[in-house]
Enzyme design. Structure first.
Site, PDB file in Angstrom:
ATOM      1  N   PRO A   2      10.021 -28.749  16.062  1.00  0.00           N
ATOM      2  CA  PRO A   2       8.776 -29.480  15.869  1.00  0.00           C
ATOM      3  C   PRO A   2       7.586 -28.568  15.638  1.00  0.00           C
ATOM      4  O   PRO A   2       7.387 -27.589  16.342  1.00  0.00           O
ATOM      5  CB  PRO A   2       8.591 -30.232  17.191  1.00  0.00           C
ATOM      6  CG  PRO A   2       9.773 -29.915  18.023  1.00  0.00           C
ATOM      7  CD  PRO A   2      10.373 -28.680  17.480  1.00  0.00           C
ATOM      8  N   GLU A   3       6.789 -28.924  14.680  1.00  0.00           N
ATOM      9  CA  GLU A   3       5.458 -28.347  14.553  1.00  0.00           C
ATOM     10  C   GLU A   3       4.475 -29.403  15.051  1.00  0.00           C
ATOM     11  O   GLU A   3       4.881 -30.471  15.492  1.00  0.00           O
ATOM     12  CB  GLU A   3       5.170 -27.956  13.097  1.00  0.00           C
ATOM     13  CG  GLU A   3       6.074 -26.823  12.627  1.00  0.00           C
ATOM     14  CD  GLU A   3       5.404 -25.930  11.603  1.00  0.00           C
ATOM     15  OE1 GLU A   3       4.166 -25.864  11.601  1.00  0.00           O
ATOM     16  OE2 GLU A   3       6.118 -25.307  10.806  1.00  0.00           O
TER      17      GLU A   3
END
Length: 271
Positions: A2-3
DNA sequence: ACTGGCTCCTGAGGGC
DNA sequence: TGCCCTCAGGAGCCAG
């Protein structure tokens, strides 16, 4: 995995299922994440009502009346809401059981993620206290970048990925924002004009906001808290497009390792 | 004070 | 089919 857009997508997905709900139980199957899950959580979180579901940088904060749970998804983590009796997979390390009959399930194959607990205001926690501004806030702009870059010799890509400078710019969006701003990723941070930093700050905001709007980037199997995939991958301009034609000039996209991270850019469009 | 390199961990994919 | 290598969306930590 995840960003920031994926973490924010997750936050929005889980929030309605958590807010105002009581934690009825906590199941920890694997305590060894990046740091061991503190024992303090075991008997304090159950019984508490979730008062807030916040995000700071890529940390998710679950507020209660007696403390805040700090969650990080690392590279491979995800959160899903599942019915309590859903069969458990190999990497389903934690279930936070809720009074609704659902459980918030933390899955993280690589275990670079974290679940911590603090009784202080969360922003004073040592992991959060020194972080730079949120990229989508007014506190983040070109002047902030330009000031912080003064005298810095490292590559601008590494510079914008430093969470002390600005949070939430991960490896994908760093490449994307630099392409949009026309800045070569290896250029020294201290040798970029303030006007170009104005453009870069705008591009960072733009690419992150656009990705959040589309539910994050699905590279492999990312899903938000509601189980829906993200649709941003199809809009990536350079990331993971080695050898493919630049959408602007047609030149093949190049790849290079910058600070141990794969980076993508167009040699014509970025200087 | 900065900078680059290493580290945690599992899984996927490619070459042979 | 298996073995070995490299790489993966993060980011704290440490030596130089």
């Amino acid at each position: 995995m995840p960003e920031l857009p994926e973490v924010e997508t997750t936050r929005r997905g889980i929030e309605p299922h958590l807010l105002g709900h009581r934690v009825t139980g906590l199941v920890i199957r694997q305590r060894r994440l990046r740091w061991p899950i503190p024992r303090a959580l075991d008997h304090t979180l159950p019984g508490q009502i979730i008062r807030g579901v916040r995000r700071r940088a890529k940390y998710l904060l679950l507020d209660t009346d007696v403390g805040t749970a700090i969650l990080h998804l690392g590279m491979s983590g995800s959160l899903r809401l599942v019915p309590r009796d859903t069969p458990v997979g190999k990497h389903d390390h934690v279930d936070i059981q809720l009074d609704s009959g659902l459980s918030l399930r933390l899955t993280d194959p690589r275990r670079f993620g974290a679940l911590l607990w603090t009784t202080e205001p969360a922003e004073q926690h040592e992991l959060l206290a020194e972080l730079g501004p949120e990229p989508l806030s007014d506190a983040f702009d070109g002047a902030h970048l330009c000031n912080a870059a003064h005298g810095r010799k490292l590559a601008v890509k590494q510079f914008i990925m430093d969470s002390h400078i600005v949070v939430g710019v991960g490896n994908i969006y760093a490449s994307e924002a630099l392409f949009m701003a026309g800045i070569h990723p290896t250029r020294q941070a201290g040798r970029i004009a303030c006007a170009r930093y104005d453009a870069l700050a705008k591009c960072i905001k733009q690419v992150l906001a656009a990705s959040i709007k589309m539910g994050g980037t699905t590279l492999r199997d990312f899903v938000g808290g509601d189980g829906q995939p993200g649709y941003f991958k199809q809009t990536l301009r350079v990331y993971d497009r080695l050898g493919e034609p630049c959408h602007t000039c047609g030149a093949p996209i190049r790849g290079k390792r910058i600070g141990q991270r794969s980076s993508f850019y167009c040699v014509n469009c970025q200087r």
